[in-house]
Write a protein that holds these residues in place. Structure first.
Motif, PDB file in Angstrom:
ATOM      1  N   UNK A 243       0.807  -1.230   0.000  1.00  0.00           N
ATOM      2  CA  UNK A 243       0.000   0.000   0.000  1.00  0.00           C
ATOM      3  C   UNK A 243       0.835   1.273   0.000  1.00  0.00           C
ATOM      4  N   UNK A 244       2.135   1.153  -0.065  1.00  0.00           N
ATOM      5  CA  UNK A 244       3.007   2.328  -0.040  1.00  0.00           C
ATOM      6  C   UNK A 244       2.811   3.197  -1.281  1.00  0.00           C
ATOM      7  N   UNK A 245       2.721   4.522  -1.074  1.00  0.00           N
ATOM      8  CA  UNK A 245       2.629   5.440  -2.216  1.00  0.00           C
ATOM      9  C   UNK A 245       3.905   5.332  -3.049  1.00  0.00           C
ATOM     10  N   UNK A 246       3.785   5.322  -4.379  1.00  0.00           N
ATOM     11  CA  UNK A 246       4.946   5.027  -5.224  1.00  0.00           C
ATOM     12  C   UNK A 246       5.929   6.190  -5.343  1.00  0.00           C
ATOM     13  N   UNK A 247       7.137   5.830  -5.766  1.00  0.00           N
ATOM     14  CA  UNK A 247       8.178   6.785  -6.134  1.00  0.00           C
ATOM     15  C   UNK A 247       8.401   6.645  -7.635  1.00  0.00           C
ATOM     16  N   UNK A 342      11.746   4.123   3.471  1.00  0.00           N
ATOM     17  CA  UNK A 342      10.854   3.132   4.066  1.00  0.00           C
ATOM     18  C   UNK A 342       9.510   3.215   3.335  1.00  0.00           C
ATOM     19  N   UNK A 343       8.595   2.284   3.602  1.00  0.00           N
ATOM     20  CA  UNK A 343       7.284   2.364   2.935  1.00  0.00           C
ATOM     21  C   UNK A 343       6.515   3.641   3.232  1.00  0.00           C
ATOM     22  N   UNK A 344       6.825   4.316   4.348  1.00  0.00           N
ATOM     23  CA  UNK A 344       6.051   5.503   4.727  1.00  0.00           C
ATOM     24  C   UNK A 344       6.840   6.801   4.646  1.00  0.00           C
ATOM     25  N   UNK A 345       8.154   6.738   4.524  1.00  0.00           N
ATOM     26  CA  UNK A 345       8.946   7.965   4.591  1.00  0.00           C
ATOM     27  C   UNK A 345      10.236   7.798   3.797  1.00  0.00           C
ATOM     28  N   UNK A 346      10.956   8.899   3.651  1.00  0.00           N
ATOM     29  CA  UNK A 346      12.261   8.852   2.988  1.00  0.00           C
ATOM     30  C   UNK A 346      13.084  10.048   3.446  1.00  0.00           C
ATOM     31  N   UNK A 347      14.398   9.895   3.321  1.00  0.00           N
ATOM     32  CA  UNK A 347      15.321  10.986   3.619  1.00  0.00           C
ATOM     33  C   UNK A 347      16.454  10.916   2.604  1.00  0.00           C
ATOM     34  N   UNK A 348      16.775  12.068   2.004  1.00  0.00           N
ATOM     35  CA  UNK A 348      17.766  12.113   0.937  1.00  0.00           C
ATOM     36  C   UNK A 348      18.966  12.964   1.338  1.00  0.00           C
ATOM     37  N   UNK A 349      20.141  12.560   0.862  1.00  0.00           N
ATOM     38  CA  UNK A 349      21.377  13.291   1.141  1.00  0.00           C
ATOM     39  C   UNK A 349      22.237  13.271  -0.109  1.00  0.00           C
ATOM     40  N   UNK A 350      22.839  14.396  -0.448  1.00  0.00           N
ATOM     41  CA  UNK A 350      23.673  14.465  -1.644  1.00  0.00           C
ATOM     42  C   UNK A 350      25.122  14.151  -1.282  1.00  0.00           C
ATOM     43  N   UNK A 351      25.773  13.405  -2.145  1.00  0.00           N
ATOM     44  CA  UNK A 351      27.189  13.083  -1.956  1.00  0.00           C
ATOM     45  C   UNK A 351      27.963  13.598  -3.167  1.00  0.00           C
TER      46      UNK A 351
END
Length: 398
Positions: A243-247, A342-351
């Motif tokens: 049921x996770x909203x897609x990316x 995760x299925x409910x959240x995300x966190x992004x970092x640039x390298x």
């Protein structure tokens, strides 16, 4: 006795020269090893996986198994036989290979996404040239069994819409197991792969097939998320997905007027930011962009194509991240995105990868030091105290 001692005296300068030559070789080798190998470890070692919000409320073991670690990069543009000079090709491919291999070894991602334009001349490549480019790609971007590689199609891989053919699309799909409208689900997270080149909206054969697959997939996802507009009757025979909203993962960005609102050191140059984008060339059309949002209601969109970084909010709450190019041929400061999802959240970092200008600066400084050492060794460089002594003697004579 006298002859042996004279031979020893004669050999002293030769030994000194050999010793000096050995020191120079060691110095040059050290600079090369640092600039072409170690610098990637030094720079990428500083990158850390971002923490997902709410992760602290979960147990350590549960968090490590439920968070998907993803690396996202774009626009590698491996040079082909038509436009690529052999030296430029050798240099750029070495840089990207070392960066990718170092990142995979140090960061150990679960999955890597490349958002299109893998090749620079895929739209023109003959079968023989294509096979050669694929071999080089597989050598550069080889990965361990513990990591998965997913490649999205771009306009340089199959051509812009007017150059795109079923043959080129099938050729790409066969090599990379890519299909527009394909769903990849990992750890309960839904990723939708989109052939954005095929979203022209003119009813071409490839476009019709691609859109039909996207519509069918959106129906499955919306039924799985139990959207209010989808009744139980409409979803009774539909395969249930997480049921996770897609990316969304695609090459072209969604429609935006320009890069005027984009910020950051790797955003577009100031002189280019206000240049209006052309629909269906620089970005998707407004119609295609609205369709993707209506069909999937994504929680995140990841795109490439512009070679520069940008963050945009669509409909007020749907973020899109345009990932800059991974190639030094396109920019001085390439980078990639690290995502903890995760299925409910995300966190992004640039390298960021090593700045090419800094590598050149190190080479120039090392070259200057090498010249000074050679001149000093052969006494062609006047030591500072001799120069001062001469000035003092001249002053006394006056």
């Amino acid at each position: 006795m006298l002859s042996s001692s004279s031979t020893t005296v004669k050999n002293l300068p030769l030994k000194k020269r050999l010793c000096f030559l050995l020191k120079l070789v060691c110095f040059v080798t050290s600079v090369l090893i640092f600039c072409e190998f170690l610098i990637y470890y030094v720079v990428i070692f500083q990158c850390q996986w971002p923490e997902v919000k709410g992760g602290a409320h979960m147990g350590g073991k549960e968090t490590s198994t439920s968070v998907l670690k993803a690396i996202i990069l774009a626009d590698t543009h491996l040079l082909g036989e038509i436009k690529g000079h052999w030296l430029d090709k050798l240099r750029r491919e070495w840089q990207m290979e070392r960066s990718f291999q170092t990142a995979v070894w140090l960061l150990q991602p679960d999955i890597v996404f490349i958002l299109g334009d893998v090749f620079d001349e895929g739209k023109w490549s003959s079968p023989q040239a294509w096979a050669g480019d694929v071999r080089r790609f597989r050598k550069m971007f080889k990965y361990p069994v513990s990591t998965e590689l997913v490649v999205i199609v771009g306009n340089h891989d199959i051509g812009f819409h007017y150059e795109m053919t079923t043959y080129k699309v099938n050729r790409f799909e066969k090599v990379f197991n890519f299909t527009s409208g394909k769903l990849i689900t990992r750890k309960g997270i839904n990723f939708v792969l989109v052939n954005s080149v095929a979203l022209e909206g003119d009813g071409c054969a490839v476009c019709r097939t691609s859109e039909a697959k996207l519509v069918a997939l959106s129906h499955k996802l919306n039924c799985s998320q139990q959207k209010p507009s989808y009744s139980n009757k409409r979803c009774s025979d539909v395969e249930k997905l997480p049921a996770s909203e897609p990316i969304l993962l695609q090459h072209y960005p969604l429609y935006r007027k320009s890069d005027a609102e984009c910020t950051g050191e790797d955003s577009a140059p100031v002189e280019e930011k206000n240049i209006p984008f052309k629909e269906k060339y620089d970005v998707l059309s407004q119609e295609a962009s609205q369709k993707l949002i209506w069909w999937f209601h994504p929680r995140l969109i990841l795109s490439g194509h512009t070679h520069s970084a940008c963050e945009v909010l669509h409909m007020g709450n749907i973020p899109e991240i345009s990932v800059p190019s991974f190639s030094w041929r396109n920019r001085n400061n390439p980078s990639f995105i690290m995502g903890s999802i995760t299925p409910a959240d995300f966190s992004l970092q640039k390298c960021f990868l090593p700045y090419e200008s800094r590598v050149f600066t190190i080479y120039c400084a090392a070259g200057a030091l090498l010249v000074i050492l050679i001149l000093a060794h052969f006494q062609l460089l006047t030591p500072p105290f001799y120069f001062a002594q001469r000035l003092i003697s001249k002053h006394k004579a006056v």
